[in-house]
Scaffold this motif. Structure first.
Motif, PDB file in Angstrom:
ATOM      1  N   LEU A 284      -4.468  -5.260   1.913  1.00 18.05           N
ATOM      2  CA  LEU A 284      -3.920  -4.966   3.235  1.00 18.05           C
ATOM      3  C   LEU A 284      -2.507  -4.644   3.285  1.00 18.05           C
ATOM      4  O   LEU A 284      -2.019  -3.616   3.835  1.00 18.05           O
ATOM      5  CB  LEU A 284      -4.203  -6.144   3.994  1.00 18.05           C
ATOM      6  N   CYS A 285      -1.636  -5.022   2.138  1.00 23.11           N
ATOM      7  CA  CYS A 285      -0.437  -4.416   2.208  1.00 23.11           C
ATOM      8  C   CYS A 285      -0.198  -3.316   1.705  1.00 23.11           C
ATOM      9  O   CYS A 285       0.458  -2.608   2.308  1.00 23.11           O
ATOM     10  CB  CYS A 285       0.345  -5.550   1.164  1.00 23.11           C
ATOM     11  N   ALA A 286      -1.064  -2.988   0.609  1.00 24.10           N
ATOM     12  CA  ALA A 286      -1.001  -1.499   0.132  1.00 24.10           C
ATOM     13  C   ALA A 286      -1.487  -0.532   1.291  1.00 24.10           C
ATOM     14  O   ALA A 286      -0.806   0.630   1.612  1.00 24.10           O
ATOM     15  CB  ALA A 286      -1.550  -1.293  -1.093  1.00 24.10           C
ATOM     16  N   TYR A 287      -2.477  -0.982   1.846  1.00 23.93           N
ATOM     17  CA  TYR A 287      -3.050  -0.162   2.779  1.00 23.93           C
ATOM     18  C   TYR A 287      -1.867   0.307   4.132  1.00 23.93           C
ATOM     19  O   TYR A 287      -1.708   1.322   4.520  1.00 23.93           O
ATOM     20  CB  TYR A 287      -4.285  -0.720   3.380  1.00 23.93           C
ATOM     21  N   ARG A 288      -1.476  -0.654   4.721  1.00 19.91           N
ATOM     22  CA  ARG A 288      -0.276  -0.778   5.705  1.00 19.91           C
ATOM     23  C   ARG A 288       0.885   0.172   5.159  1.00 19.91           C
ATOM     24  O   ARG A 288       1.419   0.767   6.261  1.00 19.91           O
ATOM     25  CB  ARG A 288       0.022  -2.075   6.145  1.00 19.91           C
ATOM     26  N   VAL A 289       1.314   0.009   3.995  1.00 24.59           N
ATOM     27  CA  VAL A 289       2.351   0.596   3.565  1.00 24.59           C
ATOM     28  C   VAL A 289       2.072   2.265   3.468  1.00 24.59           C
ATOM     29  O   VAL A 289       2.842   3.104   3.942  1.00 24.59           O
ATOM     30  CB  VAL A 289       2.986   0.306   2.229  1.00 24.59           C
TER      31      VAL A 289
END
Length: 385
Positions: A284-289
């Protein structure tokens, strides 16, 4: 179970102590002291019944109890029968007032005991002094410990309340960033496609139709993500009866890239290494960035090509987003004052990663995110920093 009120408890204690004092007074003759009369019984009652109000006015109750006790002793009756109330009230004073006040009250009570030894021929002065110092010291020390314990309890409750307030504020901030990421990206795509559809509506119907289709798909996905977040927020209230759908993962990056392409930005997605499932928070962190970076491209440098690269290593995931752009207008810098840059950095920090955002020497901008993919890798990174 209903907890009794303090006044009720103290009233019962006062009645019990009065009964015990009267019982002791009845055996005073056997101890070599005069038999109690009506005045003695009244004074014993006055030396114990005010204990019921010891929490409300401890100093006043202490004074009343001491006066009654001194009057009782002055009439020559057995002093032991009048001692119970005085000792309990001294403990109460020490438990609610500063040490200097408690020591002053202990001195008063010690003086009363010394007065008892002076006017009585049946008691040893040495024993009286020893008992006075011992009992008063123990009572003041115990009351002081109780006062400090109560203060520590209040401090801990205040700290817990403050910690809970900070956690609520942090959670609200996280939710605000999630909403920002969801709404900003999808609304940017919708805005671009709506402008395109209006521009070509009369001259190029197929292109307008494609733009409207993209708007429909994007708005549907935005509503799904918002609904998913609301489910997460309601999950506790529902007692777990309704499970929330999973948040976006890296498997959905293709859809994200397609939407940005539909908005007029040439974007390419490259994957190096062997793609594998990662912890949900990391994905989720990578996707949001990536979503935030491409949203800024869409907003500010739509004409420049962009690249998204995922590189899987043994213990890390490295995400790079680059944009050719205009060297004078790095896209990320434009939104640095809002939730975007702050959100990306806080997400990276939350999962033990690092992120760098800034313009490139050849123009445009670059975002580079490095995330540990396991707890062991995260621990290793933290030790090497």
């Amino acid at each position: 179970m209903r907890i009794p009120r303090p006044l009720t408890v103290d009233t019962l204690i006062a009645l019990a102590m009065t009964a015990a004092a009267l019982r002791l007074g009845q055996v005073s003759v056997a101890q070599g002291w005069p038999e109690l009369d009506a005045s003695a019984y009244v004074l014993l009652a006055l030396a114990h019944l005010p204990v019921a109000l010891r929490r409300r006015s401890p100093l006043v109750v202490f004074a009343v109890v001491q006066v009654a006790s001194v009057a009782y002793i002055s009439l020559g009756y057995w002093p032991v029968a009048s001692a119970l109330g005085s000792m309990l009230v001294l403990y109460t004073v020490a438990s609610v007032h500063p040490a200097r006040i408690a020591v002053g009250c202990a001195a008063v009570m010690t003086a009363k005991w010394l007065y008892t030894g002076v006017i009585s021929d049946n008691l040893s002065m040495g024993l009286i002094v020893t008992q006075a110092l011992l009992y008063c010291s123990v009572l003041v020390w115990s009351g002081t410990l109780a006062r400090r314990s109560h203060a520590l309890g209040r401090q801990l409750r205040a700290e817990q309340a403050e910690r809970a307030r900070r956690e609520v504020a942090a959670e609200r901030g996280r939710i605000a960033r999630e909403l920002h990421d969801v709404v900003a990206h999808h609304m940017s795509v919708i805005s671009v496609q709506a402008g395109l559809a209006r521009f070509v509506l009369d001259s190029d119907a197929p292109t307008a139709r494609d733009a409207l289709t993209t708007i429909e798909d994007t708005s549907t996905e935005a509503l799904e993500e918002l609904r998913r977040m609301l489910k997460v927020l309601r999950e506790h209230d529902l007692g777990g009866a309704e499970s929330a759908a999973p948040m976006p993962t890296l498997a959905r990056l293709d859809d994200l890239v397609q939407r940005v392409r539909a908005g007029g930005v040439p974007v390419e997605l490259y994957i190096q290494g062997t793609a594998r499932p990662l912890p949900p928070g990391v994905e989720l962190c990578a996707y949001r960035v990536v979503q935030e970076a491409l949203t800024n491209v869409l907003k500010h440098t739509r004409q420049a090509p962009a690249q998204v690269q995922l590189r899987y290593t043994q213990h890390k995931l490295i995400v790079s987003i680059t944009n050719g752009g205009d060297g004078n207008i790095p896209a990320i810098a434009v939104s640095a004052g809002g939730h975007g840059l702050i959100g990306m950095r806080e997400r990276a920090k939350l999962y033990g990663g690092t992120i760098s955002v800034g313009p490139r020497a050849e123009g445009g901008f670059a975002v580079r995110l490095i995330l540990p993919t396991s707890a062991t890798a995260r621990w290793r990174d933290e030790r090497t920093r």
